[in-house]
Motif scaffolding. Structure first.
Motif, PDB file in Angstrom:
ATOM      1  N   ALA B 241      34.484  -0.447  41.075  1.00 33.96           N
ATOM      2  CA  ALA B 241      34.242   0.990  40.967  1.00 33.96           C
ATOM      3  C   ALA B 241      33.083   1.268  40.009  1.00 33.96           C
ATOM      4  N   GLU B 250      35.585   9.221  36.368  1.00 35.24           N
ATOM      5  CA  GLU B 250      36.062   8.995  37.734  1.00 35.24           C
ATOM      6  C   GLU B 250      36.780   7.654  37.859  1.00 35.24           C
ATOM      7  N   TYR B 253      40.144   8.087  36.084  1.00 33.94           N
ATOM      8  CA  TYR B 253      41.102   8.976  36.725  1.00 33.94           C
ATOM      9  C   TYR B 253      41.528   8.452  38.089  1.00 33.94           C
ATOM     10  N   HIS B 254      40.539   8.178  38.978  1.00 35.35           N
ATOM     11  CA  HIS B 254      40.891   7.838  40.356  1.00 35.35           C
ATOM     12  C   HIS B 254      41.378   6.410  40.509  1.00 35.35           C
ATOM     13  N   HIS B 255      40.812   5.500  39.741  1.00 30.78           N
ATOM     14  CA  HIS B 255      41.156   4.093  39.956  1.00 30.78           C
ATOM     15  C   HIS B 255      42.100   3.553  38.892  1.00 30.78           C
ATOM     16  N   ARG B 258      45.877   6.301  38.279  1.00 33.28           N
ATOM     17  CA  ARG B 258      46.852   6.326  39.377  1.00 33.28           C
ATOM     18  C   ARG B 258      47.612   5.019  39.465  1.00 33.28           C
TER      19      ARG B 258
END
Lengths: 297, 339
Positions: B241, B250, B253-255, B258
């Motif tokens: 990422a 990002e 948060y996204h990788h 979660r």
């Protein structure tokens, strides 16, 4: 201990030495180990080194202030309680109860957990499935609630609490040991050992146990901190050790009526419980980190 | 796939409930005193009543039939009488249970709100002063005996500073009609004209117990979130990422978040039984009229029917929360569904 590693050196030391090398790099963990040793010595030798008899009441010296205040006496460093018993001697003797009995409970739970966990880990199929379900049930009942029920059946008292906490700690040991054994059984070296014709017992004794004892030690430290807290909590609630016993939780409950007059009588036993649990947690955390680093190397 | 999973769970929960009722049923025999007294909760039984009661509770039949009769009574809501008050146990539990739930849920919410951000922060800035400070403070808070911590806070805030009350859910001056059993919603639902004063007072009563009870779950949450986040940050998909040029936020948060929060969900279920245990101690210290205090009083009074009922309710609560978190975990995590 060298601070920087300039050259690549081959590590050919035994696993224990490697573990210790990683452990002593963490100052907090070593500090915890020193505290742990201190409590262990106190537990073993408290009856010999207490300056006064912890149970003898002295009507002339009721509620003496600690020696750092102007009213205190140097012979009684932490003062006396409302019956004139020396607080320092009581605190030292209390290590035998809170810390010592916690050690005994964890040892007992560990041995039973090892036997049951080994049986569960080596079995397969329906037998292990039933075992799992029973364990799931035992894990869902809160340990203190389980202890309370056992105490309600047997009646309050220090020895009944010991049994209760031992039984309450057992499920997590069995669960952890069983999972560790089953993880190890999947390894290739176990399969190779089996192909050599090793029996179940030999696999357990020579291939599995040497590989999971570190894991068991970490589990035991976690259980020890729970055991200390539970013994003190049950004592505080009046379900564990009973009044004249100088168990730390009981001492806090005793001093509750004097919270305005003698706040130190509540603060000191609490600090000891806290320090004992902290030392155990520091050692446990240090061991875990050391284990992880050793495996990475 | 999911249906199979739910069926397995349903079977497991059924098994656990059967085992739990067997345990509760056998307590009537294990507790000291006569079985008939323990099972009915009547303290003094007349000789002429005796035969009738024995027949009613099926005590003259085999153990299996007695057990079946017991389960039927539990399902019908007939849990026997409390020794001390001679009131039905179930109605007493219904009266005290919401107070415990209220306290435990506020503490749990507090531990989420504080624990997850702090844990993430400690993981992302693992080598900074703040990261190390958070780890040190959690280790200290993790080791404090809860009853002593409660007493220290009482000594500081109530006895020395005199700013917070030490006991109860609300000052006795306020008369709040019970609708839900939860104090704050009750105040908002009621039609009294001193709502803001009452809720302020209830909040002041709630503050210390909630903080004391939240200490342990918060530290567990911080430690667990940190460890789980550190493990996730080492994965190769995080590097991917980054390499794709995503911003730091990002990636986190996204990788990161979660994946890191998945085991945390599971941890809530596992820690819930500890939370209830600690809630019992907290209730005793702060005279919080919940099920913990009620249970401990029952022990002091050797009130066996009450202990039996309390065991059933508390264990069922823990089991249900355990199951819910596990199902949530499976719904969120496709990997867990395969197993």
């Amino acid at each position: 201990m060298k601070k920087f590693r300039l050259y690549f050196e081959e590590q050919n030391r035994g696993p224990l030495t490697q573990l210790w090398q990683q452990f002593q790099r963490q100052h907090a963990a070593v500090f915890g180990l020193v505290m742990f040793a201190f409590f262990l010595l106190l537990t073993l030798f408290a009856p010999l080194i207490t300056p006064h008899n912890p149970y003898v009441q002295n009507p002339d010296l009721l509620l003496l202030a600690p020696s750092w205040s102007d009213q205190g006496l140097v012979q009684y460093p932490f003062g006396t309680d409302d019956l004139g018993r020396d607080l320092m001697s009581r605190l030292m003797k209390g290590a035998t109860y809170t810390f010592g009995i916690a050690l005994v409970t964890v040892m007992g739970a560990l041995l039973m957990g090892l036997a049951l966990g080994a049986m569960a880990g080596m079995s397969k199929g329906v037998k292990s499935s039933i075992f799992n379900h029973v364990l799931d049930l035992a894990l869902t009942i809160p340990s203190l609630l389980l202890a309370i029920i056992i105490v309600a059946v047997l009646g309050p008292g220090l020895w009944n609490t010991t049994w209760a906490i031992m039984l309450a700690l057992l499920p997590q040991f069995v669960h952890g040991i069983r999972n560790a054994i089953q993880d190890t059984l999947k390894q290739d070296f176990v399969a190779a050992y089996r192909l050599d014709g090793a029996s179940n017992w030999q696999v357990l004794r020579y291939a599995v146990l040497p590989n999971i004892w570190e894991h068991i030690t970490v589990m035991a430290t976690m259980a020890l901190s729970t055991a200390i807290l539970d013994i003190a909590a049950l004592g505080f609630l009046g379900l564990g050790a009973q009044a004249p016993t100088s168990e730390w939780g009981v001492m806090i409950a005793d001093a509750l009526d004097l919270i305005y007059l003698a706040p130190w009588a509540i603060a000191l036993p609490g600090i000891l419980v806290f320090a004992a649990v902290l030392s155990v947690n520091l050692v446990g955390d240090g061991l875990r980190t050391a284990m992880k680093k050793r495996r990475e190397n | 796939m999911m249906l199979h999973y739910f069926l397995r769970r349903a079977f497991l929960i059924g098994f656990v409930f059967v085992a739990l009722t067997v345990l509760a049923f056998s307590l009537s025999y294990l507790f000291p005193g006569e079985v008939l007294n323990n099972i009915s909760g009547l303290t003094d039984i007349q000789p002429e009543q005796r035969q009738q009661l024995i027949q009613y509770y099926a005590l003259d039949q085999s153990l299996l039939q007695q057990y079946i009769a017991y389960v039927n009574r539990i399902l019908d809501g007939e849990w026997g009488l409390s020794f001390s008050s001679q009131q039905p146990v179930l109605s007493e539990i219904i009266a005290v249970f919401p107070a415990t739930l209220e306290l435990a849920s506020y503490a749990l919410i507090l531990s989420f709100v504080l624990g997850i951000p702090l844990g993430l922060f400690a993981a992302v800035k693992a080598d900074s002063v703040f990261g190390k400070l958070i780890s040190a403070v959690t280790l200290v808070a993790y080791s404090i005996p809860i009853f002593w911590w409660a007493l220290l806070l009482i000594m500081l805030f109530s006895l020395t500073l005199g700013v917070l009350p030490t006991a109860g859910r609300i000052s006795v001056l306020f008369d709040i009609p019970t609708t839900t059993g939860f104090m704050l919603p009750d105040i908002w639902l009621s039609d009294i004209d001193y709502k803001s004063e009452a809720s302020q007072d209830a909040f002041r009563h709630l503050l210390l117990p909630a903080i004391v009870l939240a200490t342990y779950p918060t530290t567990v949450m911080i430690r667990f979130t940190r460890d789980s986040m550190l493990a996730v940050l080492e994965q190769s998909y995080i590097k991917t990422a980054r390499a794709k040029g995503l911003s730091r936020f990002e990636v986190l948060y996204h990788h990161g978040l979660r994946n890191a929060l998945l085991p945390v969900i599971r941890q809530i279920g596992l820690q819930f039984s500890t939370l209830i245990t600690l809630a019992m101690i907290t209730e005793v210290i702060f005279s919080w009229p919940g099920i913990g205090q009620w249970l401990l009083d029952s022990i002091y009074q050797r009130n066996y029917p009450a202990i039996q009922g309390g065991l059933l309710v508390v264990s069922c609560l823990v089991i249900v929360v355990n199951m819910l978190t596990e199902i949530l975990h499976t719904l969120f995590n496709p990997l867990a569904r395969k197993a």
